[in-house]
Design a protein around this motif. Structure first.
Motif, PDB file in Angstrom:
ATOM      1  N   UNK A  15       0.815  -1.071  -0.007  1.00 57.23           N
ATOM      2  CA  UNK A  15      -0.011   0.041   0.017  1.00 57.23           C
ATOM      3  C   UNK A  15       0.702   1.196  -0.085  1.00 57.23           C
ATOM      4  N   UNK A  18       2.703   2.394  -3.380  1.00 55.99           N
ATOM      5  CA  UNK A  18       2.180   3.115  -4.430  1.00 55.99           C
ATOM      6  C   UNK A  18       1.993   4.500  -4.145  1.00 55.99           C
ATOM      7  N   UNK A  19       2.604   5.101  -2.969  1.00 59.33           N
ATOM      8  CA  UNK A  19       2.431   6.323  -2.978  1.00 59.33           C
ATOM      9  C   UNK A  19       3.439   6.966  -3.497  1.00 59.33           C
ATOM     10  N   UNK A  52      -9.701  11.166   5.258  1.00 56.90           N
ATOM     11  CA  UNK A  52      -8.960  12.236   4.657  1.00 56.90           C
ATOM     12  C   UNK A  52      -9.991  13.043   3.816  1.00 56.90           C
ATOM     13  N   UNK A  53     -10.610  12.336   3.063  1.00 53.98           N
ATOM     14  CA  UNK A  53     -11.652  13.168   2.096  1.00 53.98           C
ATOM     15  C   UNK A  53     -13.071  13.514   2.627  1.00 53.98           C
ATOM     16  N   UNK A  58     -14.364  22.508  -2.397  1.00 47.91           N
ATOM     17  CA  UNK A  58     -13.690  23.492  -2.806  1.00 47.91           C
ATOM     18  C   UNK A  58     -14.180  24.847  -2.757  1.00 47.91           C
ATOM     19  N   UNK A  65      -8.913  23.900  -1.606  1.00 47.87           N
ATOM     20  CA  UNK A  65      -9.598  22.909  -0.911  1.00 47.87           C
ATOM     21  C   UNK A  65      -9.730  23.391   0.628  1.00 47.87           C
TER      22      UNK A  65
ATOM     23  N   UNK B  34      -3.071  12.515  -2.081  1.00 47.52           N
ATOM     24  CA  UNK B  34      -4.230  11.417  -1.771  1.00 47.52           C
ATOM     25  C   UNK B  34      -5.681  12.207  -1.779  1.00 47.52           C
ATOM     26  N   UNK B  36      -6.305  14.519  -4.170  1.00 49.71           N
ATOM     27  CA  UNK B  36      -6.213  14.703  -5.464  1.00 49.71           C
ATOM     28  C   UNK B  36      -6.856  13.330  -6.076  1.00 49.71           C
ATOM     29  N   UNK B  37      -5.630  12.562  -5.941  1.00 48.17           N
ATOM     30  CA  UNK B  37      -5.877  11.134  -6.718  1.00 48.17           C
ATOM     31  C   UNK B  37      -6.785  10.343  -6.128  1.00 48.17           C
ATOM     32  N   UNK B  38      -7.905  10.200  -6.797  1.00 41.54           N
ATOM     33  CA  UNK B  38      -9.147   9.499  -6.265  1.00 41.54           C
ATOM     34  C   UNK B  38      -9.049   8.141  -6.657  1.00 41.54           C
ATOM     35  N   UNK B  39      -7.755   7.647  -7.374  1.00 48.73           N
ATOM     36  CA  UNK B  39      -7.629   6.216  -7.472  1.00 48.73           C
ATOM     37  C   UNK B  39      -7.085   5.691  -6.331  1.00 48.73           C
ATOM     38  N   UNK B  40      -6.406   6.396  -5.528  1.00 47.59           N
ATOM     39  CA  UNK B  40      -5.846   5.681  -4.265  1.00 47.59           C
ATOM     40  C   UNK B  40      -7.036   5.000  -3.569  1.00 47.59           C
TER      41      UNK B  40
END
Lengths: 203, 203
Positions: A15, A18-19, A52-53, A58, A65, B34, B36-40
């Motif tokens: 995991x 991939x960062x 996190x999200x 925005x 953000x 993380x 921004x990159x919604x794929x992760x």
């Protein structure tokens, strides 16, 4: 080859790997550190990733953000309303905040990069022009896109579309970084530093 | 100063910042990446952290971290049982596996470091001696502690306690790294490389 790494550790390594900026060695080191160092609250760490999200929006004014709309900077009455700094990314806002900037921002959300298929239409440029039309408080626009080919191209494009507006447009200075040696500076930086020289004394 | 970083992002930055080798800038960069990159899959990433210490055991034979006891290496009948490589940490096992080593291991769990208050009693040395007493298959012990003051001191201490045993004890070679220039090697490495020189041809 024997599978020597326990499954739960291998999973975290995969995991982390991939960062961006974390290779297989750093990933292993981090994972084994966390196994050994029982002081680190991995429960809390994992939750921080998962949440996190959450609740991110925005800002409808500056496109940064934020927790809420308008963002803390746009809502802050104590900040200089006449100054708007145009940047590429939210990370640039943080850098400028650290540097002590106290005006407002406009986050483009990227830079013009034809090779990546990113044109002016993909950036928050229309909303910048609308902002200038509606908010007559704004007196100066600081173009603070990055100092590289794409950042300069974006600044040049902005200059073009901003021409019809009765507003001062400036570009952040390009020159030697503080602590930088002339000897080690590349020729482009040095020529920019010469062009942008400032008056110290005149007779 | 306006709080410009949203709470959920700041929380992850703070958590990442406490990890070794991750400073505030890397932490910010990772967190914003993380966002921004919604794929992760941050859900999966978070779980990997939280489940990290699940089902981990220390192998009762070699003391490596493992899924079960005995570990995969100790249980593997195809590996050379006569060779035991003594290392400081589980991470060293991974490095040796990559290098193609196919014997067994013994993980000390650290190195003798008086300044940190770590003595021989804090390491898995007693169990190493017991292992040698009970397992007569073992013919050679490779001391692969790190090549620094503490690693060398640990190897020297092991040499002392291993003397009574009828066993071959070796130390990994110290010399120039592959791709290394003589010109840039430090004098200690170079003197070790000379001491450890190997015969190429004799008349």
């Amino acid at each position: 080859m024997t599978q020597t790494i326990p499954k739960s550790i291998q999973r975290l390594i995969d995991q982390l790997n991939q960062l961006p900026g974390i290779g297989p060695k750093t990933a292993s080191r981090l994972a084994f550190y966390l196994v050994r160092n029982q002081n680190t609250d991995i429960e809390e760490l994992g939750e921080a990733f998962q949440n996190l999200r959450e609740d991110l929006v925005y800002c409808s004014q500056c496109h940064n953000i934020a927790d809420k709309d308008p963002c803390a900077v746009c809502a802050d009455k104590s900040r200089d309303d006449s100054l708007v700094c145009v940047v590429e990314e939210p990370l640039d806002v943080i850098a400028l905040e650290r540097a002590g900037y106290r005006g407002k921002y406009h986050v483009l959300g990227g830079r013009i990069a034809p090779l990546d298929g990113i044109g002016p239409k993909d950036l928050n440029i229309k909303s910048l022009l609308r902002r200038l039309e509606t908010n007559k408080e704004i007196k100066e626009l600081i173009l603070a896109t990055n100092v590289n080919v794409e950042g300069e191209a974006t600044a040049a494009y902005l200059m073009k579309v901003l021409k019809p507006f009765d507003i001062k447009v400036t570009r952040i200075a390009r020159g030697l970084p503080v602590g930088g040696d002339l000897e080690y500076a590349d020729e482009l930086t040095l020529s920019r530093a010469l062009e942008g020289r400032g008056l110290m004394m005149s007779k």
